[in-house]
Scaffold this active site. Structure first.
Site, PDB file in Angstrom:
ATOM      1  N   LYS A 118      46.276  26.382  38.557  1.00 52.94           N
ATOM      2  CA  LYS A 118      46.354  26.938  37.208  1.00 52.94           C
ATOM      3  C   LYS A 118      47.783  26.927  36.684  1.00 52.94           C
ATOM      4  CE  LYS A 118      42.216  29.869  37.211  1.00 52.94           C
ATOM      5  NZ  LYS A 118      41.598  29.339  38.421  1.00 52.94           N
ATOM      6  N   GLU A 202      48.708  37.495  33.413  1.00 48.26           N
ATOM      7  CA  GLU A 202      48.476  37.195  32.011  1.00 48.26           C
ATOM      8  C   GLU A 202      48.070  38.478  31.292  1.00 48.26           C
ATOM      9  OE1 GLU A 202      46.671  32.627  32.053  1.00 48.26           O
ATOM     10  OE2 GLU A 202      45.323  34.337  31.844  1.00 48.26           O
ATOM     11  N   HIS A 237      32.109  37.162  36.624  1.00 41.67           N
ATOM     12  CA  HIS A 237      32.950  36.083  36.104  1.00 41.67           C
ATOM     13  C   HIS A 237      32.306  34.707  36.249  1.00 41.67           C
ATOM     14  CE1 HIS A 237      36.273  38.899  35.618  1.00 41.67           C
ATOM     15  NE2 HIS A 237      36.114  39.277  36.874  1.00 41.67           N
ATOM     16  N   ARG A 294      35.564  17.813  36.642  1.00 35.91           N
ATOM     17  CA  ARG A 294      34.273  17.364  37.173  1.00 35.91           C
ATOM     18  C   ARG A 294      33.210  17.520  36.098  1.00 35.91           C
ATOM     19  NH1 ARG A 294      32.059  22.339  37.352  1.00 35.91           N
ATOM     20  NH2 ARG A 294      33.343  24.075  38.059  1.00 35.91           N
TER      21      ARG A 294
END
Length: 500
Positions: A118, A202, A237, A294
């Site tokens: 990330k 974040e 999630h 993908r």
């Protein structure tokens, strides 16, 4: 330009079948690999050749890169399609495939590696001025400095694993007093799940929508986007309901977000099918989240609103062909919704439920598609993701798609395990979903276990199994009596089941 004649699908279940069907339409031979737990799986029978590659645990079968590549060499395979999950986003595997002289139907190992982190993905995308959620630019090395940044951007914040996915290594921190404890937990979980304890922080967007853009890129530098998917209905999630297009996206935001997705793909020289994920806040500001290198589970909804077979495009791109689809020629037609039918008990915190599919009768009819890898009488293995199928409904507009989905859910007959069908029906009928005013907090805000009925009770389960068994026996009897014994020459290659 290489022409692919035989593909090995390094996966199982519904996605293996999905890829094989497109390959058959393209007159490309297929090879299935399977674990001992999947010996009777439909994808094994459907393939032209099938090879057992190990015991049930995925570490000894579907993740055995060397064994998979050896099967390719033994059977004269040209290319490997990884599907999703397992080895699909493993840069090392993609490189091994290439080194073995085979074609990897997906992006380059370099692209997978960049977007698999990330932090590296944020750095690459940052070169194109892609909107980012406020937070740390790199992995946290100094906790004191990280705490200062957290104060500057304001609590709540989100601690995220750099190599993470599926909600692992992710912790919400509501205030400074929780910082150290949640940081320790995030680092520990990231290390145990991914072998990499790197985390960053974040700003936590409290009521976000999860929006993703489908992209296609060729090996000649051309990249297009195929509009967005709405993926905000989640538990733990992870997505349960997806649809295309999103009710929350205006044409202007769609164009801007689509261009950002193209730029993200270009930032790492991407080719193949990929998905760029964003979060959308209450003011309709969007921020780059990550890129999945993908084919996505929810790709059928994009196929239905565009009419484009994404697997077919992946194969053409892997062969080195340039994209023939132009951005300006694409248009959204209709609306598509997908639900993931998991063997999970929604009334018990969505815990997986294993057992035998005593009754398994799929819905059908106009606008209904089922992608699955199970049949009646099969067991749900404990070793893999508990998804039974993907149920997709398509309509001229969102209202019609919802109506078709409710009808399809009501027609879907499954007994022997608890499923998410009743939960998904609850979603379809909920006014917040119908209005489009939902976000990723839908489950916590609006769902309670007592709001849905169990998918079956023991008496109904037993009755359904008896009726189904009777019907199957009758059908088999009629077939035997009405069809004389004969030999049929197939135009398709003969199926050979091999044990290794």
């Amino acid at each position: 330009m290489p022409s692919i004649k035989k593909i090995l699908i390094a996966n199982r279940g519904e996605i293996a079948l999905r890829i094989m069907r497109t390959a058959r339409e393209m007159d490309i031979a297929t090879v299935a690999v399977f674990s001992e737990a999947d010996r009777k799986s439909p994808h094994v029978r459907y393939a032209d050749e099938a090879v057992c590659i190990g015991p049930a645990p995925s570490s000894e079968s579907y993740l055995n890169a060397e064994k998979i590549i050896q099967v390719c060499k033994d059977l004269g395979v040209d290319a490997i399609h990884p599907g999703y999950g397992f080895l699909s986003e493993n840069a090392g595997f993609a490189q091994k495939v290439k080194n073995a002289g085979l074609i990897f139907i997906g992006p380059s190992a370099e692209s997978i590696e960049v977007m698999g982190s990330k932090l590296a993905a944020k750095e690459a995308a940052g070169r194109y001025n892609i909107p980012m959620v406020p937070g740390t630019a790199g992995a946290i090395e100094d906790r004191h400095e990280a705490k200062q940044i957290a104060i500057e951007i304001g609590y709540p914040i989100l601690i995220k694993a750099s190599a993470g996915g599926g909600g692992k290594g992710m912790r919400v921190v509501e205030n400074e007093g929780e910082f150290d404890e949640q940081m320790d937990r995030a680092v520990s979980e990231a290390q145990s799940s991914f072998g990499d304890g790197s985390v960053f922080i974040e700003k936590y967007i409290t009521s976000p929508k999860h929006i993703e853009i489908q992209v296609l890129g060729d090996q000649h530098g051309n990249v297009i986007h195929l509009f967005e998917r709405e993926c905000s209905i989640q538990r733990r999630h992870q997505k349960v309901v997806e649809e295309a297009p999103s009710i929350s996206i205006t044409p202007a935001i769609r164009e801007e977000m689509g261009q950002c997705a193209i730029d993200v793909a270009k930032s790492c020289g991407y080719f193949g099918a990929g998905t760029v994920e964003f979060i959308l806040d209450e003011d309709r500001n969007f921020y780059f989240l990550e890129m999945n290198t993908r084919l996505q589970v929810e790709h059928p909804v994009t196929e239905q609103i565009t009419g484009i077979d994404l697997v077919k495009q992946m194969i053409h791109i892997a062969e080195g062909r340039p994209l023939e689809i132009k951005q300006e020629s694409l248009a959204i037609k209709g609306h598509s919704i997908e639900i993931r039918v998991y063997a999970e008990d929604a009334s018990n915190n969505f815990l997986p439920d294993v057992g035998t599919l005593h009754t398994y009768i799929k819905p059908d009819g106009n606008g209904v598609r089922v992608d699955d890898g199970f049949e009646q009488g099969m067991d749900i293995p404990i070793y893999y993701d508990p998804m039974i199928s993907k149920l997709i409904a398509y309509g001229e507009n969102r209202e019609e798609a919802i109506q078709k989905m409710v009808r399809a859910i009501d027609e879907y007959q499954i007994s022997g395990v608890e499923t998410t069908l009743s939960f998904c029906r609850f979603v379809m009928k909920h006014p917040v979903f119908i209005s489009g005013s939902f976000d990723t907090n839908f489950v916590s805000n609006y769902f309670r276990p007592d709001m849905i009925k169990p998918s079956y009770d023991p008496e109904m389960q037993e009755l359904a199994a008896l009726i189904s068994g009777f019907v199957l026996n009758e059908n088999n009897s009629e077939t035997i009596q009405s069809e004389p014994k004969r030999t049929v020459e197939s135009n398709w290659k003969s199926h050979r089941l091999r044990q290794r």
